[in-house]
Write a protein that holds these residues in place. Sequence first.
Motif, PDB file in Angstrom:
ATOM      1  N   VAL A 161       0.836  -1.203   0.000  1.00  0.00           N
ATOM      2  CA  VAL A 161       0.000   0.000   0.000  1.00  0.00           C
ATOM      3  C   VAL A 161       0.871   1.252   0.000  1.00  0.00           C
ATOM      4  O   VAL A 161       0.633   2.210  -0.736  1.00  0.00           O
ATOM      5  CB  VAL A 161      -0.944  -0.006   1.220  1.00  0.00           C
ATOM      6  N   LEU A 162       1.918   1.244   0.829  1.00  0.00           N
ATOM      7  CA  LEU A 162       2.799   2.416   0.907  1.00  0.00           C
ATOM      8  C   LEU A 162       3.500   2.666  -0.424  1.00  0.00           C
ATOM      9  O   LEU A 162       3.598   3.803  -0.882  1.00  0.00           O
ATOM     10  CB  LEU A 162       3.830   2.227   2.016  1.00  0.00           C
ATOM     11  N   LEU A 163       3.991   1.597  -1.056  1.00  0.00           N
ATOM     12  CA  LEU A 163       4.693   1.774  -2.325  1.00  0.00           C
ATOM     13  C   LEU A 163       3.758   2.288  -3.403  1.00  0.00           C
ATOM     14  O   LEU A 163       4.110   3.187  -4.177  1.00  0.00           O
ATOM     15  CB  LEU A 163       5.324   0.444  -2.763  1.00  0.00           C
ATOM     16  N   VAL A 164       2.562   1.708  -3.450  1.00  0.00           N
ATOM     17  CA  VAL A 164       1.578   2.167  -4.423  1.00  0.00           C
ATOM     18  C   VAL A 164       1.288   3.651  -4.209  1.00  0.00           C
ATOM     19  O   VAL A 164       1.247   4.444  -5.152  1.00  0.00           O
ATOM     20  CB  VAL A 164       0.271   1.348  -4.321  1.00  0.00           C
ATOM     21  N   SER A 165       1.116   4.017  -2.968  1.00  0.00           N
ATOM     22  CA  SER A 165       0.817   5.416  -2.663  1.00  0.00           C
ATOM     23  C   SER A 165       1.975   6.322  -3.030  1.00  0.00           C
ATOM     24  O   SER A 165       1.786   7.423  -3.541  1.00  0.00           O
ATOM     25  CB  SER A 165       0.489   5.583  -1.176  1.00  0.00           C
ATOM     26  N   GLN A 166       3.178   5.856  -2.754  1.00  0.00           N
ATOM     27  CA  GLN A 166       4.352   6.665  -3.082  1.00  0.00           C
ATOM     28  C   GLN A 166       4.422   6.893  -4.586  1.00  0.00           C
ATOM     29  O   GLN A 166       4.755   7.973  -5.067  1.00  0.00           O
ATOM     30  CB  GLN A 166       5.614   5.965  -2.572  1.00  0.00           C
ATOM     31  N   ASN A 167       4.087   5.866  -5.348  1.00  0.00           N
ATOM     32  CA  ASN A 167       4.082   5.997  -6.792  1.00  0.00           C
ATOM     33  C   ASN A 167       3.046   6.998  -7.258  1.00  0.00           C
ATOM     34  O   ASN A 167       3.278   7.779  -8.169  1.00  0.00           O
ATOM     35  CB  ASN A 167       3.807   4.641  -7.464  1.00  0.00           C
TER      36      ASN A 167
END
Lengths: 398, 327, 285
Positions: B174-180
């Motif tokens: 979730v964090l990586l997706v959001s960062q993207n």
Amino acid sequence: MKHWLSLLLVAVLVAAVVPVVGCSESETIKIGALFDVTGPNSPLGTPEKQVVEMMETQINDAGGINGVPIEVIVYDTEGKEDSCVSLATRLIEQDGVVAIIGPSSTGESLAVIDTVDKAQIPMVSCAADERITIPVGDSIWVFKTPQTTYMAVQEIYSYIQDQGITKIAIMTDTKGFGAGGKKDLEDEASNYGLTIVSNQSYDNEETTNWDPFISKIENSGAEAVVCWGTNPGPALIAKALDGTGIPFFGSHGIANTKFIEVAGDAAEGVIFPVGKMLVADQLPDSDPQKAVLLQLKSDYEALYGEGTCNTFAGHAYDALKMVQMAVEEVAPDKETLTEELKDRKAFAAKIRTEIENIEGFAGTGGVFNMSPDDHCGLSKGCMVVVKIVNGEWVWLQD
Amino acid sequence: MLSRVRGKWSYLAIAALLLFLVIIPFKWFLGQYTVILIFIGIHTMVTVGLCLLMGYTGQISLGQAAFYGLGAYFSAVLTKTHGFNPWLAMLVAALATGGFAYAIGFPIFRLRGNYLALATLGLGIIMAVLFRELDQFTGGPTGITGIPYLSIGGFTFDSPFRRYFLVWFFCLAVLLVSQNIVRSRTGRALRAVHGSESAAESVGINVAQFKVKVFVLSAVYASLAGSLYAHHITYVNPSPFGFLFSVMVVVMAVVGGLASVWGAIFGAATVRILSDEILLRFGEWDVIVYGLILVLVMVFMPRGLFVALKEAYERWRLTHRQRGAEA
Amino acid sequence: MSPEQFVDNLISGVAQGSVYALVGLGFTIIYTVTRIINFAQGEFVMLGGVFSFLLFSSVGLPLPLALLLAVLAATVVGAVLYLLAIRPARQASVISLIIITIGASTFIRGVVGQIWGKDYMPPLPHFSGDNQWLWIIGITLVVMVALHLFFSRTMMGKALKACSINRQAASLVGIDARSMAFTSFALAAALGAIGGAVITPLTAPHFRMGLTLGLKGFVAAAVGDFRSQVGTVVGGVILGIAEAMVVVLDWGPFASAYKDVIAMLVLLLVLFFRSSRGAAQEAAS
């Protein structure tokens, strides 16, 4: 400058928060307790905690259980299910307890079942809902001490029926205790020739305007109101009903002086089912519970003040007593006990078995007879019907 | 954040962080905190959604508990009562919750003004009551017990140790997706929206649409978190999904810092650890201490913990650099 | 239901709503002057109730004096809250300040619970005779008139109003934003405490009572978009009436258990209706 201050603050926070690494090797019998001391059920959690602390001192002053001191570790769950789960895990894994007392409420108890079941540590809950121990198959590790709701419902319905009343209005708290009561009240009504002509539920913490509820009750032709909930709802409802001429019947949720305080004059004549603790001195001497109740009352109130002992303290007392009895059964002397403490898991399993074997234990909630099918251990007759007269509780014998 | 750290050091830092996360649940390290960390992971997922919503659209949601609860209840009902596969149930839950958020998002965001606060507040209250009252589906106030665990093939997530990895896998994803999202064109547009809606619209960004999308995303994250919660405690009831939780999520988001997605971990961890540990240390004084610390943290670190740490680090680097130059 | 009963219930709803309105006005006033949504507003209500009981029952003061002092005490708390927690956080964003008020509310609640106990306190006696609802409506009307006079006739009131309309312009003409903020907090605390004090004969004061009443006041204020005092009062009264009517009607899905849901839905509908009309007007202009 301000940034260094921030960093310092963070460091201080971290330091304050890093706990001291505890040691789990010990020569004491560790028993965990999870109570809602500061949350919505603090009127339950506070006496539960207090009685357990009192008992710990008493037991240790007498040299502990068979010579080994006990240590009761009490954690405040604040009524939150997830805190309850983390704290249960903490008790089991960090503190090394062999049994857990509590939690205070149904929701929390149901939430922790999985944890104690997986860890195989016996738990004696102080919450009333039957789902905690039925079906036993859900977890053989869970027991409870309070009377199950339907027992109280049957007791009060029986009394109401004897008065010749046939139409009742019910008012139930939307949360756990009241909702459980609602179901049992609805299910049992026809067994006692009663028709529910008005069925309302209220939010205990939020409701301040009781007038519309009372209007509905008045219009329904009800001859009596049966209210299932804990303070302040029932007290305020009794107050609002005062002057309408409709009698008020409560549940064991109002078994405390606070109800009388809040309801004031309206408390006069209120009738409700309850465990025998409230009328202990009125019981016949032949009643096996009488001595236990009076002793607890006098010990507790010597420590915490007159009139403070209540059924919630009683439930926690019963729970801890059962654990104590089980430990004594497993290890009747000091050597065996010290041996047992070395294998905590096996010890816990044996304690569980012994709790299940408890028979004829006269506690505060009733006379307990546990069995593999019944992890509550109480049956009809454990509750009595009581009336408030001049601010005191009077036992209505049938 | 990691772009600040140069070259191969950034990979080392990531590896170290991952290693740290991986060894936490082992008994010889920080194993006793596994359960707390599972909750932190779950809460972080909910918080990230709110960070995106608040940080990039400037609107506050007081009802994330509703989506969190929907995820938990969908998973509970579908798997326990209807025997669905837990993964399928989780997917269905996320889609249903997201769809619901979409349906209510449009009318809310089309209106000018700060109506999200009230609408989400109302949503939270309504859902909490429905969870409690629709007892044929939800089990009423005493909820649903015996929810099955998640499993892959024969491997069941039946211990906190295993669930730790499961939860953090989802959390990091979730964090990586959001960062993207934050770094992408959409992300830059999001930041523009918070700055000035009319300016953003003038360069062709459909403001209302973005807000709805972020809202839906926050709902989906919360739903996933709720499902994980259900399969962790194996019991759901209405009480964890009320207004107080929604407020806690807001606190976590702000304490962590709204400008950064990674701040969500900080916020969730800080609030969680703070409230748990304070509870243990201070017994009955816990609420008082908690309130006091919250006030102090916000007074001294108004942009959140994460930003304060970053700034402190920057400052340290700057002075360090200067000394290096002078030498 | 007889017409008489219906009217009685309606009155109780209006009175209940007046309390919500008072609480809501506190939110509105602080918001218009400082842009902060003060989550501790509910605690002021609680302090009004708890202090009233304590001063009347434990200290033994006559009822009117107890009520007055309770409101004053709560006002002091509001002022102190501003001075110690809001003013020092000068550079903080609005959202951070909101979190500060959350922390403060937790703190105040905890302190009250710790010092005066976590159990329910008995209700105060009715102010006179039987119908406390009429007292509540009466007092609320008096307060509203007083507020109106304050904002339109006094220097301080006009300054506050100016600040709420345009802070920068106000400071340009010499109005000190900080003392305006201070006043707004004190005033909001007083209003909340009055609400708490007047409802006390009908409810059991409790350290957590601020949570619910604060929430209801928040909803009332939100109907007024946190800017319009009239809107806030209307919102509060509608909420109170809706809650009472849901119980009275008790029809199928609108059972009393759903009281809160229905009330919220009614409000949301009012809001949508009002704002879509506003948007339409905007589009038309």
